[in-house]
Design a protein around this motif. Structure first.
Motif, mmCIF file in Angstrom:
data_model
loop_
_atom_site.group_PDB
_atom_site.id
_atom_site.type_symbol
_atom_site.label_atom_id
_atom_site.label_comp_id
_atom_site.label_asym_id
_atom_site.label_seq_id
_atom_site.Cartn_x
_atom_site.Cartn_y
_atom_site.Cartn_z
ATOM 1 N N UNK A 126 -16.187 6.706 -9.477
ATOM 2 C CA UNK A 126 -15.451 5.452 -9.286
ATOM 3 C C UNK A 126 -15.792 4.390 -10.322
ATOM 4 N N UNK A 127 -16.904 4.554 -11.059
ATOM 5 C CA UNK A 127 -17.194 3.636 -12.160
ATOM 6 C C UNK A 127 -16.103 3.704 -13.218
ATOM 7 N N UNK A 128 -15.528 4.900 -13.399
ATOM 8 C CA UNK A 128 -14.554 5.115 -14.456
ATOM 9 C C UNK A 128 -13.111 5.182 -13.972
ATOM 10 N N UNK A 129 -12.890 5.580 -12.734
ATOM 11 C CA UNK A 129 -11.535 5.779 -12.219
ATOM 12 C C UNK A 129 -11.119 4.551 -11.426
ATOM 13 N N UNK A 130 -10.093 3.853 -11.937
ATOM 14 C CA UNK A 130 -9.570 2.673 -11.257
ATOM 15 C C UNK A 130 -8.048 2.771 -11.193
ATOM 16 N N UNK A 131 -7.489 2.390 -10.071
ATOM 17 C CA UNK A 131 -6.048 2.405 -9.912
ATOM 18 C C UNK A 131 -5.444 1.086 -10.350
ATOM 19 N N UNK B 39 -3.548 4.442 -4.043
ATOM 20 C CA UNK B 39 -4.092 3.095 -3.885
ATOM 21 C C UNK B 39 -3.995 2.326 -5.195
ATOM 22 N N UNK B 40 -3.554 1.072 -5.101
ATOM 23 C CA UNK B 40 -3.607 0.148 -6.233
ATOM 24 C C UNK B 40 -4.876 -0.678 -6.055
ATOM 25 N N UNK B 41 -5.890 -0.444 -6.885
ATOM 26 C CA UNK B 41 -7.178 -1.121 -6.725
ATOM 27 C C UNK B 41 -7.134 -2.587 -7.136
ATOM 28 N N UNK B 42 -6.172 -2.977 -7.964
ATOM 29 C CA UNK B 42 -6.094 -4.375 -8.376
ATOM 30 C C UNK B 42 -5.705 -5.279 -7.217
ATOM 31 N N UNK B 43 -4.784 -4.809 -6.383
ATOM 32 C CA UNK B 43 -4.357 -5.603 -5.231
ATOM 33 C C UNK B 43 -5.016 -5.142 -3.929
ATOM 34 N N UNK B 44 -5.626 -3.945 -3.947
ATOM 35 C CA UNK B 44 -6.263 -3.422 -2.745
ATOM 36 C C UNK B 44 -5.271 -2.900 -1.732
ATOM 37 N N UNK B 45 -4.096 -2.479 -2.178
ATOM 38 C CA UNK B 45 -3.047 -2.005 -1.277
ATOM 39 C C UNK B 45 -2.892 -0.492 -1.366
ATOM 40 N N UNK B 46 -2.624 0.117 -0.219
ATOM 41 C CA UNK B 46 -2.273 1.533 -0.169
ATOM 42 C C UNK B 46 -0.764 1.644 -0.296
ATOM 43 N N UNK B 47 -0.294 2.347 -1.324
ATOM 44 C CA UNK B 47 1.140 2.459 -1.588
ATOM 45 C C UNK B 47 1.767 3.621 -0.820
ATOM 46 N N UNK B 48 1.024 4.708 -0.650
ATOM 47 C CA UNK B 48 1.529 5.871 0.082
ATOM 48 C C UNK B 48 0.337 6.631 0.648
ATOM 49 N N UNK B 49 0.552 7.314 1.755
ATOM 50 C CA UNK B 49 -0.524 8.095 2.372
ATOM 51 C C UNK B 49 0.083 9.290 3.102
ATOM 52 N N UNK B 50 -0.693 10.364 3.154
ATOM 53 C CA UNK B 50 -0.272 11.553 3.895
ATOM 54 C C UNK B 50 -1.522 12.254 4.402
#
Length: 114
Positions: free
Chosen positions: A17-22, A43-54
């Motif tokens: 997670x140090x290197x992987x950011x949405x 997940x969009x890490x900049x806004x902290x929102x989940x865009x889709x889930x399954x």
């Protein structure tokens, strides 16, 4: 009390997670694997929102590898409706093998690029 195996996975997770950011252009496809189910979120890490889930909850009974592939296809389909085409894959500390790999393959076959 956590086991050595869980502690090791959490250490690897933080290292990843140090290197992987949405971002807005490339959100993060995060995988969580339990003993019985598998879950995927975009997940969009900049806004902290989940865009889709399954998840495999509610799917018919089948081998876990097939379940994971189906969840990958489901999350890809939901991502398309949310307007997401490319993602960054976050294996969440799990080895890229077995169910995690099957989920990634299912998402790729569903049209996601990563």
């Amino acid at each position: 009390m956590t086991t050595k195996k869980v502690e090791r996975r959490i250490k690897i997770k933080f290292r990843i997670r140090k290197n992987v950011k949405g971002t807005d252009e490339r959100p993060r496809l995060s995988v969580f694997r339990s003993n019985k189910q598998i879950y995927a979120q975009i997940i969009n890490d900049l806004t902290g929102k989940t865009l889709a889930a399954a998840s495999s909850l509610g799917l018919e009974k089948m081998p876990k590898i097939d379940q994971a592939k189906k969840v990958g296809a489901l999350v890809a389909e939901k991502a398309k409706t949310a307007g997401v085409e490319t993602v960054v894959f976050d294996r969440n500390g799990y080895l890229y093998h077995g169910r995690v790999q099957a989920l990634a393959d299912g998402a790729r076959e569903g049209g996601l690029k990563f």
